[in-house]
Design an enzyme around this catalytic site. Sequence first.
Site, PDB file in Angstrom:
ATOM      1  N   THR A  88      25.504  39.208  38.869  1.00 54.79           N
ATOM      2  CA  THR A  88      25.139  40.469  39.607  1.00 54.79           C
ATOM      3  C   THR A  88      25.849  41.547  38.890  1.00 54.79           C
ATOM      4  O   THR A  88      26.702  41.852  39.442  1.00 54.79           O
ATOM      5  CB  THR A  88      25.481  40.276  41.076  1.00 54.79           C
ATOM      6  OG1 THR A  88      26.851  39.806  41.051  1.00 54.79           O
ATOM      7  CG2 THR A  88      24.450  39.311  42.015  1.00 54.79           C
ATOM      8  N   CYS A 270      33.414  40.613  36.555  1.00 56.41           N
ATOM      9  CA  CYS A 270      34.070  40.958  38.092  1.00 56.41           C
ATOM     10  C   CYS A 270      34.853  42.400  38.418  1.00 56.41           C
ATOM     11  O   CYS A 270      34.264  43.189  39.162  1.00 56.41           O
ATOM     12  CB  CYS A 270      35.070  39.835  38.414  1.00 56.41           C
ATOM     13  SG  CYS A 270      34.159  38.209  38.603  1.00 56.41           S
ATOM     14  N   ARG A 341      31.194  39.427  28.266  1.00 53.84           N
ATOM     15  CA  ARG A 341      30.599  40.160  29.089  1.00 53.84           C
ATOM     16  C   ARG A 341      31.213  41.541  29.492  1.00 53.84           C
ATOM     17  O   ARG A 341      32.403  41.430  30.076  1.00 53.84           O
ATOM     18  CB  ARG A 341      30.129  39.433  30.430  1.00 53.84           C
ATOM     19  CG  ARG A 341      28.927  38.645  30.093  1.00 53.84           C
ATOM     20  CD  ARG A 341      28.736  37.749  31.639  1.00 53.84           C
ATOM     21  NE  ARG A 341      29.913  36.709  31.963  1.00 53.84           N
ATOM     22  CZ  ARG A 341      29.869  36.176  33.095  1.00 53.84           C
ATOM     23  NH1 ARG A 341      29.045  36.279  33.921  1.00 53.84           N
ATOM     24  NH2 ARG A 341      30.926  35.338  33.261  1.00 53.84           N
TER      25      ARG A 341
END
Length: 433
Positions: A88, A270, A341
Amino acid sequence: MTPPPPPAHTRIAVIGLGYVGLPLAVEFGKRYDTVGFDIAPARVAELRQGRDSTREVEPAELAAAGLAFSDQLEDIRACNVYVVTVPTPIDDARRPDLGPLIRASREIGSLLAPGDTVIYESTVYPGCTEEVCVPILEAASGLVCDARAADGAASFRCGYSPERVNPGDRQHRVADIRKVTSGSTPEAADFIDALYAGIIRAGTHRASSIRVAEAAKVIENTQRDLNIALINDLAMLFNKLGIDTQEVLEAAGTKWNFLPFRPGLVGGHCISVDPYYLTHKAQQVGHHPDVILAGRRTNDGMGAYVAHEVIRLMLRKRINPVEARILVLGLSFKENCPDLRNTRVVDIVECLRGYNARVEVHDPLADAAEARREYGLDLVAPAAGEYDAIVLAVAHDAYRTLGAAGIRAYGKPGAVLYDVKSLLPRDAVDGRL
């Protein structure tokens, strides 16, 4: 009263086989008939060959789990529990990108049968599961979520159990981290809690609602983000005061309740992303989250701050940054992990290149093809005595083993060495965050 264990015929599909999904599938596979599903054929192919490029699961553990892997939806139609672990991310405007979650929900909905259970682990804002995902499941399946189903109506169960994976951490594995669970009805919550209790040695915590579980997850990383932002802010202040931040933190850390956060770059999937899910929802309901956004601004600016400090140190040594060769050690978003990422090391690289410096990047764990594809960076094998400045950006064990002398060997005589992670002794570097 302890809920009964899930029935023996439980068959689980884990949707998304990245850093979160694969370790979870391995744990489920030890007890239940489990299929790992991913839309990337290359990922499925490597897992079938017993290889995990994320390095989260060892080949022997992967082989022992007895998992099946597939990129074909029909191969998971026979499952009755679907666990969603897709990413997400945020978009370029720092808004939640629910695209992968919506696509996964639509595909699962096309497979749902009455009595099936869908559990989301992907990080979202409070309310997302019931407001976004459940309607998609209902529309695609023709069924109704059990929380809204009339007596006798064909329905499915839904729940949320936030992931708590820490990539690269060999001490805190999936089964060793207490799991928060929740369900759309008390019966669904019982089932989901018992499902996870069967694989999580650390136990479970059953939240009163899906929204509570969603909120608990998103504030875990928001709290961490804010704490790091505070230390980053202090690091910039102490630098101006001529005080070494690491020494200050070591002194303050002698008090039992001082939290041991350290300054640094905040990237990854995150900590640097999840706060934007919470601020998005906050602004929807008319609350402006000043503190959270201030922390994000501080952390998002740390790459540029490091680059400017390196340039300042170069100028003090009369090294012209224009056409200077600068080596950046480490590209992944955290130590001992290949995950690229949202790495903020790229901010250092871009800022240094803004001074027309020639910047080269080395990382012993990162995938060279991914670095080129995602960031346009070609990883190098650095040669000795070639660089005017060296930035130690990621605290990989490989760099710890190399030590200050080994790292300085890459530089020319008098080269600047800047240590972002305080990996090296203070007197061995020209500057550190």
